[in-house]
Design an enzyme around this catalytic site. Structure first.
Site, short mmCIF file in Angstrom:
data_model
loop_
_atom_site.label_atom_id
_atom_site.label_comp_id
_atom_site.label_asym_id
_atom_site.label_seq_id
_atom_site.Cartn_x
_atom_site.Cartn_y
_atom_site.Cartn_z
N ASN A 3 1.08 -1.36 -0.02
CA ASN A 3 0.04 -0.02 0.07
C ASN A 3 1.04 1.29 -0.13
OD1 ASN A 3 -1.88 2.08 0.29
ND2 ASN A 3 -2.46 1.37 2.48
N LYS A 17 0.06 4.31 -0.34
CA LYS A 17 -0.70 5.35 -0.03
C LYS A 17 -0.52 6.47 -0.82
CE LYS A 17 -0.40 3.37 4.96
NZ LYS A 17 -0.26 3.63 6.22
N HIS A 45 -9.63 1.51 4.60
CA HIS A 45 -8.46 1.52 5.43
C HIS A 45 -8.72 2.57 6.75
CE1 HIS A 45 -4.25 2.76 6.42
NE2 HIS A 45 -3.88 1.50 5.55
N GLU A 47 -6.95 4.98 7.87
CA GLU A 47 -6.78 6.35 7.27
C GLU A 47 -7.86 6.93 6.55
OE1 GLU A 47 -3.02 5.76 5.31
OE2 GLU A 47 -2.03 5.32 7.29
N GLU A 51 -5.71 -4.64 10.41
CA GLU A 51 -4.58 -3.56 10.55
C GLU A 51 -4.85 -2.83 12.28
OE1 GLU A 51 -2.55 -2.41 6.91
OE2 GLU A 51 -4.33 -1.31 7.22
N GLY A 66 2.20 2.60 10.82
CA GLY A 66 3.08 3.82 10.50
C GLY A 66 3.86 4.16 11.79
N SER A 115 3.01 -2.07 10.53
CA SER A 115 4.65 -2.15 10.68
C SER A 115 5.10 -3.19 10.39
CB SER A 115 4.96 -1.74 12.23
OG SER A 115 4.57 -0.36 12.59
P1 13P Z 1 2.85 0.53 7.54
O1 13P Z 1 3.32 -0.79 7.10
O2 13P Z 1 3.54 1.72 7.40
O3 13P Z 1 2.84 0.51 9.23
O4 13P Z 1 1.54 0.65 7.30
C1 13P Z 1 0.67 -0.36 7.20
C2 13P Z 1 -0.58 0.09 6.37
O5 13P Z 1 -1.29 1.04 6.82
C3 13P Z 1 -0.84 -0.79 5.09
O6 13P Z 1 -2.20 -0.58 4.89
#
Ligand code: 13P
Length: 253
Positions: A8, A10, A94, A96, A164, A170, A206
């Site tokens: 992903n 982003k 997601h 976010e 997640e 992150g 992560s």
């Molecule tokens: P990270 O791997 O940066 O923690 O992000 C995970 C994520 O949101 C994947 O959709």
């Protein structure tokens, strides 16, 4: 079941970045592992990227879609539009999007339904906050999210369910393997109860080369959804290589 390794990106990347990344990654998909890159639409719309991904056996995906196919929704992209760009998958729900765009489970279910109708694999995300985990409510809340976010069009062949935990995204703070195992065992039971035994379950939050092997070896962990570490082709390749060998072909090969 194969292992699903989903990048992903982003709001990162460009067509030039994607071409270089794909060249650096090389051929990593196979019958036992399905690699999906969920990239910004500008990347999906680049014919050279699409051709290069196809040659490498890598599926492309979007990161969100509207529940409607078309209409007066300024700034959005629909599932049929993503399919036209060559995407075969799309992330919906997601954290976010849930956090910054106020999406709720019902919205996520509508988007997943739209993805299915367009022939896309829906990668449906769920996960608890740190407060919810510390209050001992993680399994209950995530189960509620799953039941409300999976539309009735869901099958084991058109959906990947990604757990997640929000606090692990992150932050570099990966969930304990025992906690991931417990949650995925619970999700496997919930999916069976929903008439979806064997729905592929991904972990995200992560995931890095140094922890991917342990996480992907857990029962009912059928792959990873990777954010930050997926932006570096070498790191993502190492995560793919850490996945145990699975079998059979993937849902969006
Ligand atoms: P990270 O791997 O940066 O923690 O992000 C995970 C994520 O949101 C994947 O959709």
């Amino acid at each position: 079941m194969p292992q699903y390794l989903v990048a992903n990106w982003k709001m990162n990347g460009s067509a030039e970045f994607a071409n270089r990344w794909l060249a650096d990654l090389g051929r990593k998909s196979g019958s036992d592992r399905q690699v999906i890159v969920c990239a910004p639409a500008i990347v999906l719309g680049n014919p050279a990227v699409v051709a290069q991904a196809q040659n490498a056996g890598i599926a492309l995906g979007g990161q969100d879609c509207h529940a409607e196919s078309y209409g007066a929704y300024t700034g959005w992209i629909s599932a049929p539009m993503l399919a036209e760009l060559g995407a075969t998958a799309v992330i919906v729900g997601h954290s976010e999007r849930r956090q910054y765009a106020g999406e709720r489970d019902g919205d996520v279910a509508a988007k997943a339904r739209a993805a299915h109708a367009a022939g896309l694999t829906a990668i449906v995300c769920v996960g608890e906050s740190l407060d919810e985990r510390q209050a001992g409510r993680a399994e209950t809340l995530v189960e509620q999210q799953v039941r409300a976010s999976l539309p009735d069009s869901t099958t084991v062949n058109n959906t990947l369910l990604a757990y997640e935990p929000i606090w692990a995204i992150g932050t570099g703070q990966v969930a304990e393997p025992a906690d991931v195992a417990a949650m995925h065992d619970h999700l496997a039971r919930v999916c069976s109860d929903l008439g979806l035994p064997g729905l592929p379950l991904l972990y995200g939050g992560s995931v890095k080369p140094n922890n991917a092997g342990d996480l992907l070896a857990l029962g009912h962990v059928d792959g990873a959804l990777v954010g930050g570490a997926s932006l570096d082709a070498t790191s993502f390749a190492a995560i793919i290589d850490a996945a145990p060998k699975g079998q059979a072909s993937g849902v969006c090969a």
